[in-house]
Design a protein around this motif. Structure first.
Motif, short mmCIF file in Angstrom:
data_model
loop_
_atom_site.label_atom_id
_atom_site.label_comp_id
_atom_site.label_asym_id
_atom_site.label_seq_id
_atom_site.Cartn_x
_atom_site.Cartn_y
_atom_site.Cartn_z
N ALA A 1 43.68 27.80 38.32
CA ALA A 1 43.47 26.35 38.31
C ALA A 1 44.36 25.65 39.33
CB ALA A 1 43.73 25.80 36.91
N ASP A 2 45.58 26.18 39.55
CA ASP A 2 46.48 25.54 40.51
C ASP A 2 46.22 25.97 41.95
OD1 ASP A 2 47.29 28.14 40.39
OD2 ASP A 2 49.39 27.72 39.89
N GLY A 3 45.16 26.76 42.18
CA GLY A 3 44.81 27.20 43.52
C GLY A 3 45.43 28.51 43.95
N SER A 4 46.33 29.07 43.14
CA SER A 4 46.96 30.35 43.49
C SER A 4 46.00 31.49 43.23
CB SER A 4 48.25 30.55 42.69
OG SER A 4 47.98 30.59 41.29
N LEU A 5 46.26 32.63 43.87
CA LEU A 5 45.41 33.80 43.74
C LEU A 5 46.06 34.83 42.82
CD1 LEU A 5 44.30 34.23 47.47
CD2 LEU A 5 43.16 32.97 45.63
N PHE A 6 45.23 35.54 42.05
CA PHE A 6 45.74 36.53 41.11
C PHE A 6 44.79 37.73 41.09
CE2 PHE A 6 45.51 38.28 36.76
CZ PHE A 6 46.80 38.79 36.67
N ASN A 7 45.38 38.94 41.21
CA ASN A 7 44.62 40.17 41.13
C ASN A 7 44.78 40.76 39.73
OD1 ASN A 7 43.43 40.33 43.66
ND2 ASN A 7 45.22 41.29 44.58
N SER A 8 43.74 40.75 38.96
CA SER A 8 43.79 41.32 37.62
C SER A 8 43.58 42.83 37.69
CB SER A 8 42.73 40.69 36.72
OG SER A 8 41.44 41.03 37.18
N ALA A 9 43.89 43.52 36.60
CA ALA A 9 43.72 44.97 36.55
C ALA A 9 42.26 45.38 36.65
CB ALA A 9 44.35 45.53 35.28
N THR A 10 41.35 44.48 36.30
CA THR A 10 39.92 44.79 36.33
C THR A 10 39.20 44.15 37.52
OG1 THR A 10 39.47 42.89 34.89
CG2 THR A 10 39.87 45.04 33.83
N ALA A 11 39.96 43.68 38.50
CA ALA A 11 39.34 43.02 39.65
C ALA A 11 38.43 43.99 40.40
CB ALA A 11 40.42 42.47 40.58
N VAL A 12 37.29 43.50 40.82
CA VAL A 12 36.32 44.30 41.56
C VAL A 12 36.71 44.33 43.03
CG1 VAL A 12 33.89 44.54 42.20
CG2 VAL A 12 34.52 43.67 39.93
N ARG A 13 36.65 45.52 43.62
CA ARG A 13 36.96 45.63 45.04
C ARG A 13 35.83 45.05 45.88
NH1 ARG A 13 41.34 48.56 46.50
NH2 ARG A 13 42.41 49.69 44.82
N ARG A 14 36.15 44.74 47.11
CA ARG A 14 35.19 44.09 48.00
C ARG A 14 33.98 44.98 48.24
NH1 ARG A 14 37.87 39.67 49.84
NH2 ARG A 14 40.13 39.74 49.47
N ASN A 15 34.18 46.28 48.28
CA ASN A 15 33.08 47.22 48.35
C ASN A 15 33.20 48.17 47.17
OD1 ASN A 15 31.13 49.12 48.89
ND2 ASN A 15 31.71 49.43 51.03
N PRO A 16 32.45 47.93 46.08
CA PRO A 16 32.59 48.74 44.86
C PRO A 16 32.25 50.21 45.06
CG PRO A 16 31.38 46.70 44.43
CD PRO A 16 31.47 46.84 45.92
N ALA A 17 31.62 50.57 46.17
CA ALA A 17 31.25 51.97 46.41
C ALA A 17 32.48 52.83 46.67
CB ALA A 17 30.28 52.07 47.58
N TRP A 18 33.62 52.21 47.01
CA TRP A 18 34.83 52.95 47.34
C TRP A 18 35.99 52.45 46.51
CZ3 TRP A 18 33.26 56.81 50.28
CH2 TRP A 18 32.20 56.60 51.18
N GLY A 19 37.01 53.27 46.45
CA GLY A 19 38.28 52.84 45.85
C GLY A 19 39.18 52.28 46.93
#
Length: 208
Positions: free
Chosen positions: A162-180
């Protein structure tokens, strides 16, 4: 894990690709020109004040260790198993019943390879104060271009709070899900160095 090395490496043309291609990592360059220049000037001709300077262009090698992981960690021979918590038995965690193997290639984003190089330059003024005492002041600098950078080429997509900051959660999807995770190499690094160097030197005298 058996590894088959055949002298070819796999690459992604773009991080969004879902398949690998066997290609050469980069084209060699035999046209690099590396001039060097230096001078020393006795300003008054009395050996009291000297001005010295120099410039050089230096190339670096793309060492083979940048590619070793690519040879022996290419799919399908290489997979990464991640286990967490009490479910990973010690000392043999791979004996766990549930193992999720994630395809995690070691990758270079190709077609951006240039030979790393650096400009180095300096200018120094030295003055004899007394017969056995001298002082000098100088500037030393350098600029490096196309230096090797290492980074993850498939970072997770962050959540916007909400404050505009970015957060990477443990379940965040990668930009290309085909790879790790895609450990990548790019010759886009840049360096600068600027320094003021001063010194006072007293030579021994009276037989010392």
């Amino acid at each position: 894990v058996p590894v088959e090395v055949n002298g070819r490496m796999s690459f992604l043309d773009d991080p969004t690709d879902t398949t690998l291609e066997n290609k050469k990592p980069y084209e060699p360059n035999h046209l690099n020109f590396a001039p060097r220049f230096g001078f020393a000037w006795d300003v008054a001709g009395n050996c009291k004040t000297a001005v010295r300077g120099g410039f050089g262009m230096f190339y670096d090698q793309i060492l083979m260790n940048q590619f070793l992981n690519l040879f022996d960690r290419n799919p399908p021979q290489w997979r990464t198993a991640r286990l967490a918590g009490a479910g990973a038995p010690f000392p043999h965690p791979l004996d766990a019943a549930q193992i999720t193997a994630l395809l995690s290639p070691q990758i270079i984003l190709r077609d951006d390879f240039h030979t790393p190089y650096m400009y180095q330059y300096n200018l120094t003024v030295q003055r004899e104060v007394f017969g056995n005492l001298s002082a000098s002041v100088g500037y030393v600098g350098s600029i490096g271009k196309h230096l090797i950078q290492r980074f993850d080429g498939n970072t997770p997509i962050p959540q916007v709070r909400a404050d505009g900051s970015l957060f990477n959660s443990a379940t965040a999807v990668r930009r290309n899900p085909a790879w790790g995770n895609i450990p990548s190499r790019s010759l886009s690094g840049f360096s600068t160095y600027n320094a003021l160097q001063m010194s006072v030197t007293r030579r021994f005298s009276q037989g010392l």
